[in-house]
Design a protein around this motif. Structure first.
Motif, PDB file in Angstrom:
ATOM      1  N   PHE A 127      45.208 -43.674  26.508  1.00 52.64           N
ATOM      2  CA  PHE A 127      45.430 -44.285  25.026  1.00 52.64           C
ATOM      3  C   PHE A 127      46.012 -44.191  23.553  1.00 52.64           C
ATOM      4  CE2 PHE A 127      41.994 -46.471  21.227  1.00 52.64           C
ATOM      5  CZ  PHE A 127      42.097 -47.898  22.032  1.00 52.64           C
ATOM      6  N   ARG A 128      46.576 -45.017  23.457  1.00 52.88           N
ATOM      7  CA  ARG A 128      47.163 -44.612  21.704  1.00 52.88           C
ATOM      8  C   ARG A 128      46.562 -45.605  20.498  1.00 52.88           C
ATOM      9  NH1 ARG A 128      52.075 -46.665  19.206  1.00 52.88           N
ATOM     10  NH2 ARG A 128      50.888 -46.365  17.900  1.00 52.88           N
ATOM     11  N   GLY A 129      46.841 -44.949  19.249  1.00 52.93           N
ATOM     12  CA  GLY A 129      45.762 -45.685  18.155  1.00 52.93           C
ATOM     13  C   GLY A 129      46.170 -44.763  17.179  1.00 52.93           C
ATOM     14  N   TYR A 132      46.096 -42.665  11.346  1.00 51.25           N
ATOM     15  CA  TYR A 132      47.301 -42.128  10.230  1.00 51.25           C
ATOM     16  C   TYR A 132      47.856 -42.896  10.387  1.00 51.25           C
ATOM     17  CZ  TYR A 132      43.142 -38.569   9.745  1.00 51.25           C
ATOM     18  OH  TYR A 132      42.339 -37.413   9.349  1.00 51.25           O
ATOM     19  N   LYS A 133      48.493 -44.328   9.418  1.00 52.29           N
ATOM     20  CA  LYS A 133      49.547 -45.255   9.808  1.00 52.29           C
ATOM     21  C   LYS A 133      50.260 -44.692   8.750  1.00 52.29           C
ATOM     22  CE  LYS A 133      50.050 -47.101  12.350  1.00 52.29           C
ATOM     23  NZ  LYS A 133      50.213 -46.027  13.993  1.00 52.29           N
ATOM     24  N   PRO A 134      51.987 -44.405   9.264  1.00 51.47           N
ATOM     25  CA  PRO A 134      52.855 -44.461   8.458  1.00 51.47           C
ATOM     26  C   PRO A 134      53.373 -45.834   7.506  1.00 51.47           C
ATOM     27  CG  PRO A 134      53.139 -43.830  10.144  1.00 51.47           C
ATOM     28  CD  PRO A 134      51.969 -44.065  10.558  1.00 51.47           C
ATOM     29  N   ILE A 183      49.315 -34.800  20.213  1.00 47.83           N
ATOM     30  CA  ILE A 183      50.140 -34.882  19.212  1.00 47.83           C
ATOM     31  C   ILE A 183      50.732 -36.303  18.862  1.00 47.83           C
ATOM     32  CG2 ILE A 183      50.170 -33.642  16.098  1.00 47.83           C
ATOM     33  CD1 ILE A 183      49.151 -31.588  17.850  1.00 47.83           C
ATOM     34  N   GLN A 184      50.790 -37.221  17.867  1.00 47.40           N
ATOM     35  CA  GLN A 184      52.049 -38.246  17.571  1.00 47.40           C
ATOM     36  C   GLN A 184      53.252 -37.430  16.535  1.00 47.40           C
ATOM     37  OE1 GLN A 184      51.962 -41.839  18.943  1.00 47.40           O
ATOM     38  NE2 GLN A 184      52.777 -42.615  17.199  1.00 47.40           N
ATOM     39  N   ILE A 185      54.240 -37.496  16.768  1.00 44.68           N
ATOM     40  CA  ILE A 185      54.973 -36.795  15.202  1.00 44.68           C
ATOM     41  C   ILE A 185      56.009 -38.187  15.457  1.00 44.68           C
ATOM     42  CG2 ILE A 185      56.670 -35.677  13.784  1.00 44.68           C
ATOM     43  CD1 ILE A 185      54.149 -33.983  14.105  1.00 44.68           C
ATOM     44  N   GLY A 186      55.832 -39.325  14.499  1.00 47.96           N
ATOM     45  CA  GLY A 186      55.969 -40.455  14.327  1.00 47.96           C
ATOM     46  C   GLY A 186      57.909 -40.133  14.120  1.00 47.96           C
ATOM     47  N   ALA A 187      57.906 -41.778  13.924  1.00 46.80           N
ATOM     48  CA  ALA A 187      59.821 -41.592  13.637  1.00 46.80           C
ATOM     49  C   ALA A 187      59.922 -41.324  12.418  1.00 46.80           C
ATOM     50  CB  ALA A 187      60.011 -42.757  14.007  1.00 46.80           C
ATOM     51  N   ARG A 188      59.461 -41.366  11.146  1.00 44.71           N
ATOM     52  CA  ARG A 188      60.019 -41.112   9.968  1.00 44.71           C
ATOM     53  C   ARG A 188      59.475 -39.340   9.364  1.00 44.71           C
ATOM     54  NH1 ARG A 188      57.363 -45.259  11.131  1.00 44.71           N
ATOM     55  NH2 ARG A 188      58.783 -47.689  10.101  1.00 44.71           N
ATOM     56  N   ASN A 189      58.424 -39.517  10.316  1.00 45.64           N
ATOM     57  CA  ASN A 189      58.984 -37.534  10.275  1.00 45.64           C
ATOM     58  C   ASN A 189      59.024 -36.326  11.158  1.00 45.64           C
ATOM     59  OD1 ASN A 189      56.649 -36.815   8.304  1.00 45.64           O
ATOM     60  ND2 ASN A 189      55.435 -37.977   8.747  1.00 45.64           N
ATOM     61  N   LEU A 208      56.883 -36.477  20.663  1.00 44.12           N
ATOM     62  CA  LEU A 208      58.021 -36.813  18.730  1.00 44.12           C
ATOM     63  C   LEU A 208      59.127 -37.421  19.317  1.00 44.12           C
ATOM     64  CD1 LEU A 208      59.433 -34.972  16.376  1.00 44.12           C
ATOM     65  CD2 LEU A 208      60.705 -33.751  19.038  1.00 44.12           C
ATOM     66  N   LYS A 209      58.853 -38.509  18.217  1.00 38.42           N
ATOM     67  CA  LYS A 209      59.617 -39.769  18.723  1.00 38.42           C
ATOM     68  C   LYS A 209      61.037 -39.583  17.590  1.00 38.42           C
ATOM     69  CE  LYS A 209      55.985 -43.817  19.119  1.00 38.42           C
ATOM     70  NZ  LYS A 209      56.175 -44.806  18.389  1.00 38.42           N
ATOM     71  N   ARG A 210      62.228 -40.294  18.297  1.00 40.77           N
ATOM     72  CA  ARG A 210      63.495 -40.236  17.012  1.00 40.77           C
ATOM     73  C   ARG A 210      62.722 -40.861  16.145  1.00 40.77           C
ATOM     74  NH1 ARG A 210      68.783 -43.072  20.756  1.00 40.77           N
ATOM     75  NH2 ARG A 210      69.995 -41.877  18.948  1.00 40.77           N
ATOM     76  N   GLU A 238      62.214 -42.481  22.506  1.00 39.08           N
ATOM     77  CA  GLU A 238      62.847 -42.859  21.922  1.00 39.08           C
ATOM     78  C   GLU A 238      62.569 -44.126  21.358  1.00 39.08           C
ATOM     79  OE1 GLU A 238      65.813 -43.550  21.350  1.00 39.08           O
ATOM     80  OE2 GLU A 238      65.453 -46.073  20.955  1.00 39.08           O
ATOM     81  N   ARG A 239      62.111 -44.781  20.448  1.00 39.01           N
ATOM     82  CA  ARG A 239      61.864 -46.004  19.610  1.00 39.01           C
ATOM     83  C   ARG A 239      62.782 -46.720  19.041  1.00 39.01           C
ATOM     84  NH1 ARG A 239      62.369 -46.678  14.790  1.00 39.01           N
ATOM     85  NH2 ARG A 239      60.391 -47.460  14.032  1.00 39.01           N
ATOM     86  N   GLY A 240      64.358 -46.617  19.690  1.00 36.93           N
ATOM     87  CA  GLY A 240      65.318 -47.881  19.204  1.00 36.93           C
ATOM     88  C   GLY A 240      64.872 -47.054  17.596  1.00 36.93           C
ATOM     89  N   SER A 273      57.741 -51.266  22.242  1.00 32.60           N
ATOM     90  CA  SER A 273      57.154 -52.116  21.037  1.00 32.60           C
ATOM     91  C   SER A 273      58.096 -52.013  20.303  1.00 32.60           C
ATOM     92  CB  SER A 273      55.163 -51.833  21.156  1.00 32.60           C
ATOM     93  OG  SER A 273      54.879 -51.713  22.572  1.00 32.60           O
ATOM     94  N   HIS A 274      57.865 -50.289  19.007  1.00 34.89           N
ATOM     95  CA  HIS A 274      58.512 -50.470  18.626  1.00 34.89           C
ATOM     96  C   HIS A 274      59.765 -50.819  18.276  1.00 34.89           C
ATOM     97  CE1 HIS A 274      54.792 -48.830  17.551  1.00 34.89           C
ATOM     98  NE2 HIS A 274      54.762 -49.046  16.268  1.00 34.89           N
ATOM     99  N   GLY A 275      60.427 -50.181  19.972  1.00 33.17           N
ATOM    100  CA  GLY A 275      62.174 -50.310  20.190  1.00 33.17           C
ATOM    101  C   GLY A 275      62.435 -52.074  19.672  1.00 33.17           C
TER     102      GLY A 275
HETATM  103  C1  PEP Z   1      53.344 -45.811  16.195  1.00 32.99           C
HETATM  104  O1  PEP Z   1      53.481 -45.546  16.923  1.00 32.99           O
HETATM  105  O2  PEP Z   1      52.683 -46.793  15.677  1.00 32.99           O
HETATM  106  C2  PEP Z   1      54.648 -45.379  14.735  1.00 32.99           C
HETATM  107  C3  PEP Z   1      54.303 -46.100  13.939  1.00 32.99           C
HETATM  108  O3  PEP Z   1      55.990 -45.529  15.792  1.00 32.99           O
HETATM  109  P1  PEP Z   1      56.984 -44.781  14.657  1.00 32.99           P
HETATM  110  O4  PEP Z   1      56.837 -43.571  14.093  1.00 32.99           O
HETATM  111  O5  PEP Z   1      58.241 -45.305  15.991  1.00 32.99           O
HETATM  112  O6  PEP Z   1      57.380 -46.113  13.875  1.00 32.99           O
END
Ligand code: PEP
Ligand code: MN
Length: 364
Positions: A127-129, A132-134, A183-189, A208-210, A238-240, A273-275
């Motif tokens: 489950f993702r969610g 903390y939202k960047p 632990i998800q590390i987002g694209a911006r980080n 680790l997101k690209r 890979e998220r675009g 989804s983000h892609g």
């Molecule tokens: C997310 O997964 O909700 C998200 C913010 O993703 P990204 O870092 O790829 O923009």
């Protein structure tokens, strides 16, 4: 540098080499493989003198790794990394595809539970969610913080889903490490190097997101940051990336999947989804991601996307997620990979039990 041990080398011999490497002032990273163990050496400014190590018992050869990423490289570890979770049969990087689904953000207990029940039943294992939202705007919904993490951990208990959620800074990373399974590390980080190092000292696997304009090498170097600190459980995503194209939010670069697989042993999942940023493109690109050989999918699903506090326009309705799962199951089979059948996973069984106990308590 890389010390390749003989196939018959004993654990004591591996330990002795690691000790020697550390006594020379470097860091040793033992990487067990199907055939043999290799020991990556990092922390060296220049060339390590191979002489002393090459002569040690159990050592087959000492070789230079010419790529800038060492621990991430297939030269260091030829077999695919398969990530496991304590007490769970779920894996990432093996024949089973990892299906990660849920809302962009945790908005309330009700919202998160409603979606979790549906994605568990459809066959997701994670489950993702975001708690903390960047966000691009400081005025947009920033996430529920630790209250959101508590809800996620209740979802794990209730539905048996493993939890993937984002850390945005050192403080949230420590909390996410406590509450979540990944632990998800987002694209911006992706190039927040101090955060990557902190994730490298955490216990849990890292997704680790690209970065939105990261080259393949920058992406792999970010993973190297995490691994260089001793956390070898990295899942690439890979998220675009941003291009001139404006018919989608980002351009999903599916060619990066085989490119990563050629250079690295790490698993890679795809986020359509983000892609794409558009609901109607998520299912077609999910099919393509599985066909191209991704190790899994991360998909945003919402029970009421029009009211979602973030990313509603790219979130699937639960029914759409059901049919996406049916389609990717067939495509995965062509490649000899599995996607859990609807209703058969441990998560689905727990979801059935939870519904049954709700029915009983509403009758009481
Ligand atoms: C997310 O997964 O909700 C998200 C913010 O993703 P990204 O870092 O790829 O923009
Ligand atoms: Mn999102």
């Amino acid at each position: 540098m890389l010390v390749v041990m003989r196939a018959q080398a004993t654990e004591d011999q591996v330990r002795a080499v690691c000790k020697k490497v550390e006594s020379l002032g470097y860091r040793a990273h033992p990487m067990p493989g199907a055939q043999r163990t290799a020991i990556g050496i990092t922390g060296n400014k220049g060339e390590v003198e191979p002489g002393t190590l090459g002569e040690m018992p159990g050592v087959q050869e000492v070789i230079r790794v010419s790529k800038p990423y060492k621990l991430v490289s297939r030269d260091t570890k030829p077999d695919n990394t398969v990530i496991t979770f304590p007490g769970s049969p779920v894996t990432v990087g093996g024949p089973d595809l990892a299906i990660i689904a849920g809302p962009c953000g945790v908005e309330s207990r009700d919202q998160a539970f409603t979606i979790a029940e549906r994605v568990a039943r459809a066959g997701a294992q994670f489950f993702r969610g975001g708690a903390y939202k960047p966000r691009t705007s400081p005025y947009s919904f920033q996430g529920m913080g630790e209250d959101g993490l508590r809800i996620l951990s209740e979802i794990r208990d209730r539905y048996g889903l493993l939890i993937v959620t984002e850390a945005v800074d050192n403080e949230s990373l420590d909390l996410v490490d406590q509450y979540a399974d990944v632990i998800q590390i987002g694209a911006r980080n992706m190039q927040n190097f101090s955060l990557l190092k902190r994730a490298g000292r955490a216990r849990k696997p890292v997704l680790l997101k690209r970065g939105i304009s990261a080259t393949l090498e920058e992406f792999l170097m970010a993973a190297e940051y995490v691994m260089s600190e001793g956390n070898y459980k990295v899942i690439l995503c890979e998220r675009g990336v941003r291009t001139f194209a404006d018919h989608t939010r980002n351009t999903l670069d599916l060619s990066v999947v085989p490119a990563v697989q050629r250079l690295s042993h790490l698993p890679i999942v795809v986020d359509p989804s983000h892609g794409t940023g558009k609901r109607n493109k998520v299912t077609p690109l999910s099919r393509a991601a599985v066909a191209v050989g991704a190790d899994g999918l991360i998909i945003e699903v919402h029970n009421d996307p029009d009211q979602a506090l973030s990313d509603g326009v790219q979130s699937l309705y639960p029914d759409q997620f059901d049919s996406l799962m049916q389609q990717v199951r067939q495509i995965a089979a062509v490649l000899g990979r599995n996607v859990a059948e609807a209703g058969t996973s441990a998560a689905a069984a727990m979801s059935r039990m939870a519904r049954a106990s709700e029915r009983l308590s509403s009758r009481a």
